[in-house]
Scaffold this motif. Structure first.
Motif, PDB file in Angstrom:
ATOM      1  N   GLU A  35       0.771  -1.179   0.110  1.00 16.52           N
ATOM      2  CA  GLU A  35       0.054  -0.084  -0.070  1.00 16.52           C
ATOM      3  C   GLU A  35       0.703   1.495   0.124  1.00 16.52           C
ATOM      4  O   GLU A  35       0.631   2.247  -0.639  1.00 16.52           O
ATOM      5  CB  GLU A  35      -0.889   0.307   1.212  1.00 16.52           C
ATOM      6  CG  GLU A  35      -2.196  -1.252   0.946  1.00 16.52           C
ATOM      7  CD  GLU A  35      -3.117  -0.755  -0.168  1.00 16.52           C
ATOM      8  OE1 GLU A  35      -3.177   0.498  -0.550  1.00 16.52           O
ATOM      9  OE2 GLU A  35      -3.326  -1.782  -0.745  1.00 16.52           O
ATOM     10  N   PRO A  36       1.747   1.499   0.951  1.00 14.13           N
ATOM     11  CA  PRO A  36       2.615   2.720   0.826  1.00 14.13           C
ATOM     12  C   PRO A  36       3.157   2.742  -0.717  1.00 14.13           C
ATOM     13  O   PRO A  36       3.492   3.877  -1.132  1.00 14.13           O
ATOM     14  CB  PRO A  36       3.708   2.538   2.047  1.00 14.13           C
ATOM     15  CG  PRO A  36       2.993   1.325   2.815  1.00 14.13           C
ATOM     16  CD  PRO A  36       2.218   0.600   2.044  1.00 14.13           C
ATOM     17  N   ALA A  38       2.382   1.461  -3.384  1.00 15.41           N
ATOM     18  CA  ALA A  38       1.299   1.961  -4.514  1.00 15.41           C
ATOM     19  C   ALA A  38       0.945   3.333  -4.668  1.00 15.41           C
ATOM     20  O   ALA A  38       0.530   4.021  -5.454  1.00 15.41           O
ATOM     21  CB  ALA A  38       0.300   1.302  -4.138  1.00 15.41           C
ATOM     22  N   HIS A  39       1.056   4.170  -3.193  1.00 13.04           N
ATOM     23  CA  HIS A  39       0.986   5.615  -3.293  1.00 13.04           C
ATOM     24  C   HIS A  39       2.165   6.279  -3.260  1.00 13.04           C
ATOM     25  O   HIS A  39       2.235   7.756  -2.848  1.00 13.04           O
ATOM     26  CB  HIS A  39       0.273   5.784  -1.900  1.00 13.04           C
ATOM     27  CG  HIS A  39      -1.153   5.334  -2.115  1.00 13.04           C
ATOM     28  ND1 HIS A  39      -1.646   4.021  -1.444  1.00 13.04           N
ATOM     29  CD2 HIS A  39      -2.344   5.760  -2.249  1.00 13.04           C
ATOM     30  CE1 HIS A  39      -2.766   3.551  -1.447  1.00 13.04           C
ATOM     31  NE2 HIS A  39      -3.254   4.611  -2.145  1.00 13.04           N
ATOM     32  N   GLY A  40       3.157   5.909  -3.603  1.00  7.38           N
ATOM     33  CA  GLY A  40       4.466   6.653  -3.852  1.00  7.38           C
ATOM     34  C   GLY A  40       5.169   6.736  -2.755  1.00  7.38           C
ATOM     35  O   GLY A  40       6.315   7.674  -2.558  1.00  7.38           O
ATOM     36  N   ARG A  41       4.673   6.131  -1.652  1.00 10.20           N
ATOM     37  CA  ARG A  41       5.450   6.435  -0.385  1.00 10.20           C
ATOM     38  C   ARG A  41       6.441   5.264   0.016  1.00 10.20           C
ATOM     39  O   ARG A  41       6.499   4.290  -0.406  1.00 10.20           O
ATOM     40  CB  ARG A  41       4.577   6.532   0.966  1.00 10.20           C
ATOM     41  CG  ARG A  41       3.364   7.608   0.791  1.00 10.20           C
ATOM     42  CD  ARG A  41       2.587   7.842   2.004  1.00 10.20           C
ATOM     43  NE  ARG A  41       2.099   6.525   2.522  1.00 10.20           N
ATOM     44  CZ  ARG A  41       0.806   6.084   2.092  1.00 10.20           C
ATOM     45  NH1 ARG A  41       0.062   6.633   1.623  1.00 10.20           N
ATOM     46  NH2 ARG A  41       0.449   4.852   2.770  1.00 10.20           N
ATOM     47  N   PRO A  63       9.932   3.754  -2.943  1.00 14.23           N
ATOM     48  CA  PRO A  63       9.556   3.650  -4.362  1.00 14.23           C
ATOM     49  C   PRO A  63      10.618   3.421  -5.347  1.00 14.23           C
ATOM     50  O   PRO A  63      11.567   3.999  -5.320  1.00 14.23           O
ATOM     51  CB  PRO A  63       8.376   4.485  -4.526  1.00 14.23           C
ATOM     52  CG  PRO A  63       8.263   5.233  -3.289  1.00 14.23           C
ATOM     53  CD  PRO A  63       9.481   5.171  -2.507  1.00 14.23           C
ATOM     54  N   HIS A  82      -1.903  -6.958  -7.341  1.00 10.03           N
ATOM     55  CA  HIS A  82      -0.706  -5.929  -7.183  1.00 10.03           C
ATOM     56  C   HIS A  82       0.417  -6.412  -7.992  1.00 10.03           C
ATOM     57  O   HIS A  82       1.466  -5.556  -7.993  1.00 10.03           O
ATOM     58  CB  HIS A  82      -0.461  -5.952  -5.737  1.00 10.03           C
ATOM     59  CG  HIS A  82      -1.585  -5.481  -4.951  1.00 10.03           C
ATOM     60  ND1 HIS A  82      -2.134  -4.192  -5.103  1.00 10.03           N
ATOM     61  CD2 HIS A  82      -2.437  -6.239  -4.192  1.00 10.03           C
ATOM     62  CE1 HIS A  82      -3.344  -4.375  -3.992  1.00 10.03           C
ATOM     63  NE2 HIS A  82      -3.401  -5.500  -3.712  1.00 10.03           N
TER      64      HIS A  82
END
Length: 165
Positions: A35-36, A38-41, A63, A82
């Motif tokens: 999840e992180p 996937a959000h560029g974190r 990332p 994913h």
């Protein structure tokens, strides 16, 4: 493979699993890593110490264009939406288990007795090979790749977000 992909980072599922959660780690991997990213974190990748039987400090995983996830269970149902590609290493169970036992030594013998049963149950409930894009076979020098059996979504199969409408 990581070297061929310009040093792509690798998430080892041996770092995510634990003695208490041989295959019940998907929620942790999704929440702390996928999840992180996937959000560029930057993700916080768990690191389990198999000798101390506890998690150490997580390692940061920034990332990157490509991140490899390797290990038994990487192609499970919850992760497939994913994944850009799923590669399956063609190796008999017995050969894979022999490699693991050799790597881990006598100290982890009891673990391996439980692992074999858990792995058989896992793949019985959630097989990965039918979803592989590529099949990989190790040769005496290098690897051989073949198209995988990748199952397409049909009326008798699960549909997961990311695999189409």
């Amino acid at each position: 493979m990581a070297r061929a992909l310009d040093g792509a980072p690798v998430v080892h599922l041996d770092d995510v699993a634990s003695h208490d959660e041989l295959f019940a780690w998907e929620g942790r991997l999704l929440a702390e890593v996928i999840e992180p990213l996937a959000h560029g974190r930057t993700a916080r990748c768990p690191v389990y110490d198999w000798h101390a039987r506890r998690f150490g400090p997580p390692r940061p995983l920034p990332p990157a264009p490509v991140i490899l996830i390797e290990g038994v269970g990487a192609g499970r149902r919850a992760l497939r939406p994913h994944l850009a590609h799923l590669l399956w290493m063609e190796l008999t169970r017995e050969a894979a288990w022999a490699r693991g036992r050799s790597r881990d030594g006598e100290e982890q013998r009891e673990f391996w007795d439980g692992w074999v049963e858990a792995e058989l149950r896992h793949f019985g409930e959630d097989p990965s090979r039918p979803h592989a894009d590529l099949l990989v076979r190790q040769l005496s020098m290098g690897y051989e790749f073949a198209p995988g059996p990748r199952v397409t979504v049909g009326p008798d199969q699960d549909v997961t977000l990311g695999e189409g409408s």
